[in-house]
Every structure is written in C-alpha cells, then in structure tokens.
Design a protein around this motif. Sequence first.
Motif, PDB file in Angstrom:
ATOM      1  N   TYR A 171     -14.161   4.978   1.089  1.00 15.09           N
ATOM      2  CA  TYR A 171     -13.665   4.306   0.771  1.00 15.09           C
ATOM      3  C   TYR A 171     -13.748   3.092   0.452  1.00 15.09           C
ATOM      4  O   TYR A 171     -13.548   2.268   1.633  1.00 15.09           O
ATOM      5  N   GLY A 177      -1.859  -3.414  -4.015  1.00 17.01           N
ATOM      6  CA  GLY A 177      -1.287  -4.407  -5.251  1.00 17.01           C
ATOM      7  C   GLY A 177      -2.867  -4.627  -5.463  1.00 17.01           C
ATOM      8  O   GLY A 177      -2.022  -6.100  -5.696  1.00 17.01           O
ATOM      9  N   THR A 225      -0.084   2.054  -7.281  1.00 16.94           N
ATOM     10  CA  THR A 225       0.795   0.843  -7.802  1.00 16.94           C
ATOM     11  C   THR A 225       1.186   0.919  -9.439  1.00 16.94           C
ATOM     12  O   THR A 225       2.303   1.469 -10.099  1.00 16.94           O
TER      13      THR A 225
HETATM   14  C1  1GP Z   1      -4.365   1.900  -1.701  1.00 14.45           C
HETATM   15  O1  1GP Z   1      -5.937   1.996  -3.002  1.00 14.45           O
HETATM   16  C2  1GP Z   1      -5.163   2.342  -2.381  1.00 14.45           C
HETATM   17  O2  1GP Z   1      -4.275   1.934   0.170  1.00 14.45           O
HETATM   18  C3  1GP Z   1      -4.680   2.054  -3.986  1.00 14.45           C
HETATM   19  O3  1GP Z   1      -3.865   0.864  -4.107  1.00 14.45           O
HETATM   20  O4  1GP Z   1      -1.753   0.670  -5.106  1.00 14.45           O
HETATM   21  O5  1GP Z   1      -3.123  -0.679  -5.511  1.00 14.45           O
HETATM   22  O6  1GP Z   1      -3.446   1.818  -6.820  1.00 14.45           O
HETATM   23  P1  1GP Z   1      -3.208   0.823  -5.860  1.00 14.45           P
END
Ligand code: 1GP
Length: 244
Positions: A171, A177, A225
């Motif tokens: 990952y 954010g 987000t």
């Molecule tokens: C966070 O990768 C995820 O652990 C999702 O990120 O909230 O920026 O989409 P966002």
Amino acid sequence: MLKSILHNKISSGKKLFALLVDPDKHDSKSLEKLMIVANSEPGPDVILIGGSIVFNGIDDTVKQIKALTSKPVYLFPGSALQVSKHADGILLLSLISGRNPEFLIGNHVLAAPKIKKSRIEVIPTGYILVNSGIDTSVSYMSNTAPIPYRKNDIAVATALAGEMLGLQAIYLEAGSGAKIPVSTEMISAVKAKTEIPLIVGGGIRKSQQLIDILKAGADMIVIGTASENNPGFISEFARIIADY
Ligand code: 1GP
C-alpha cells in the motif's frame, strides 16, 4: 475473499476501487447517505474502515455499514484497537517505511488473538508512507518519517523487502487529505519491480489524478477525503475505474 477478488481482477486486467470510511467523520445519517451512493452501480468494490486515530466505535460503524451494503467490508486499522469481528477481513498493515517496532509488529501481537478468534480474512499488507508535502496524522501517530517524495529507489527497495518477507500486498500511502498523491513515477517504479497487488491512496481528488495512477500500475485505489467532501465523486471515480 478480497484476496481472491484482488487476484481475479488483476489477472483479468481489472482495477479495484476501495472507499475508505473514517468512523469519526460520520454519524448514522451520513453513513446511510454515503452507502446509498456506494451501492449504486458502478460503485466501490470494497469498503475500508479505519484511520490513524479513531474515537468512534469500530464495531458500531462496521455493523451499521454491513447493514447498509452487501459489499465486502475490510478493516484498515490505525492500531490494535481497530479490530472488529463483524468485518469480512482486515488489511493487516505493517508500516514498513517506518522504524517503529510498535507499527511493524507490536500492535499485531496485541491484535492477533482477537483476529484469529474472529476468523476474518487477513491480508498481510506492507504499508509504505510517502511524503506528500504536509504533516500527516499517520506520520505523527506512528512516530515514523515518510519516504521522501522523489526517492523512488527507497520505495522500490522497501516494497521488495516487504514482498520477500511474504507480505501479500503493498500500500503506497500519501496520507489522508494529502496535498498531492504519491507520484506516478514512484507507483510505476514499484509496480515494475514487485509482483504482489499494489494499493495506492492519499490525496486523490481529481479524475485525471486517478487516471494517471491507474496508468502507472496501481491495482487498487483508495479514496476517502474526496468522497467526504462530495459523495458524487464516488460514482465518477467508480465509472473511471470500471471502464479502465
Ligand atoms: C488514507 O489513502 C487513504 O489512508 C485515503 O486518503 O482521504 O486523501 O483519500 P484520502
């Protein structure tokens, strides 16, 4: 289940879309609204639940979401506190970009008996945090430094080490954010050298970013987000991923 979905999709050249739900950002009303959008087709393939720091009950959120959708629900835990037997599975994250033993093995030891008893599916995942230009909760909460934005060689070596240790997915995370997502150069460099599924998330807000990340070789995209700010993005992003 997700393991086989991931492998089947990847072997047929398809991509997966994961919608990340942070329990602290929702109440039951907003969850209902979110799941109505998530249930429409095309929609996300999997719902992830968790965050770097979560105060609302994971169990309650998982149960509510399970009642609202038939999609697979997987834990994306920020710590050993975020385990629920009501989920379908867990991305058992080992923060391999960091050097904090609590996030490499400590939390896993605390959570393992509960996970074993729950019989949920476990996907051992090498979690690699990449600098995205802002301080992130995950960096602060885990007390680890992210890999510098342009250091593709470090990201590749880290992902390779994770693969060699037997982890079953990587990952690449810019952090929730994030100002900017992980670079397409880093994504394609990691993809070129590893064979396990590649998950990419953090800071993806625009369709073009999503397309570029898919082209670079991500197998599963995580959006959090952007969907909180505008649930309409879920359908837009789902269509792009389904049509890819
Ligand atoms: C966070 O990768 C995820 O652990 C999702 O990120 O909230 O920026 O989409 P966002």
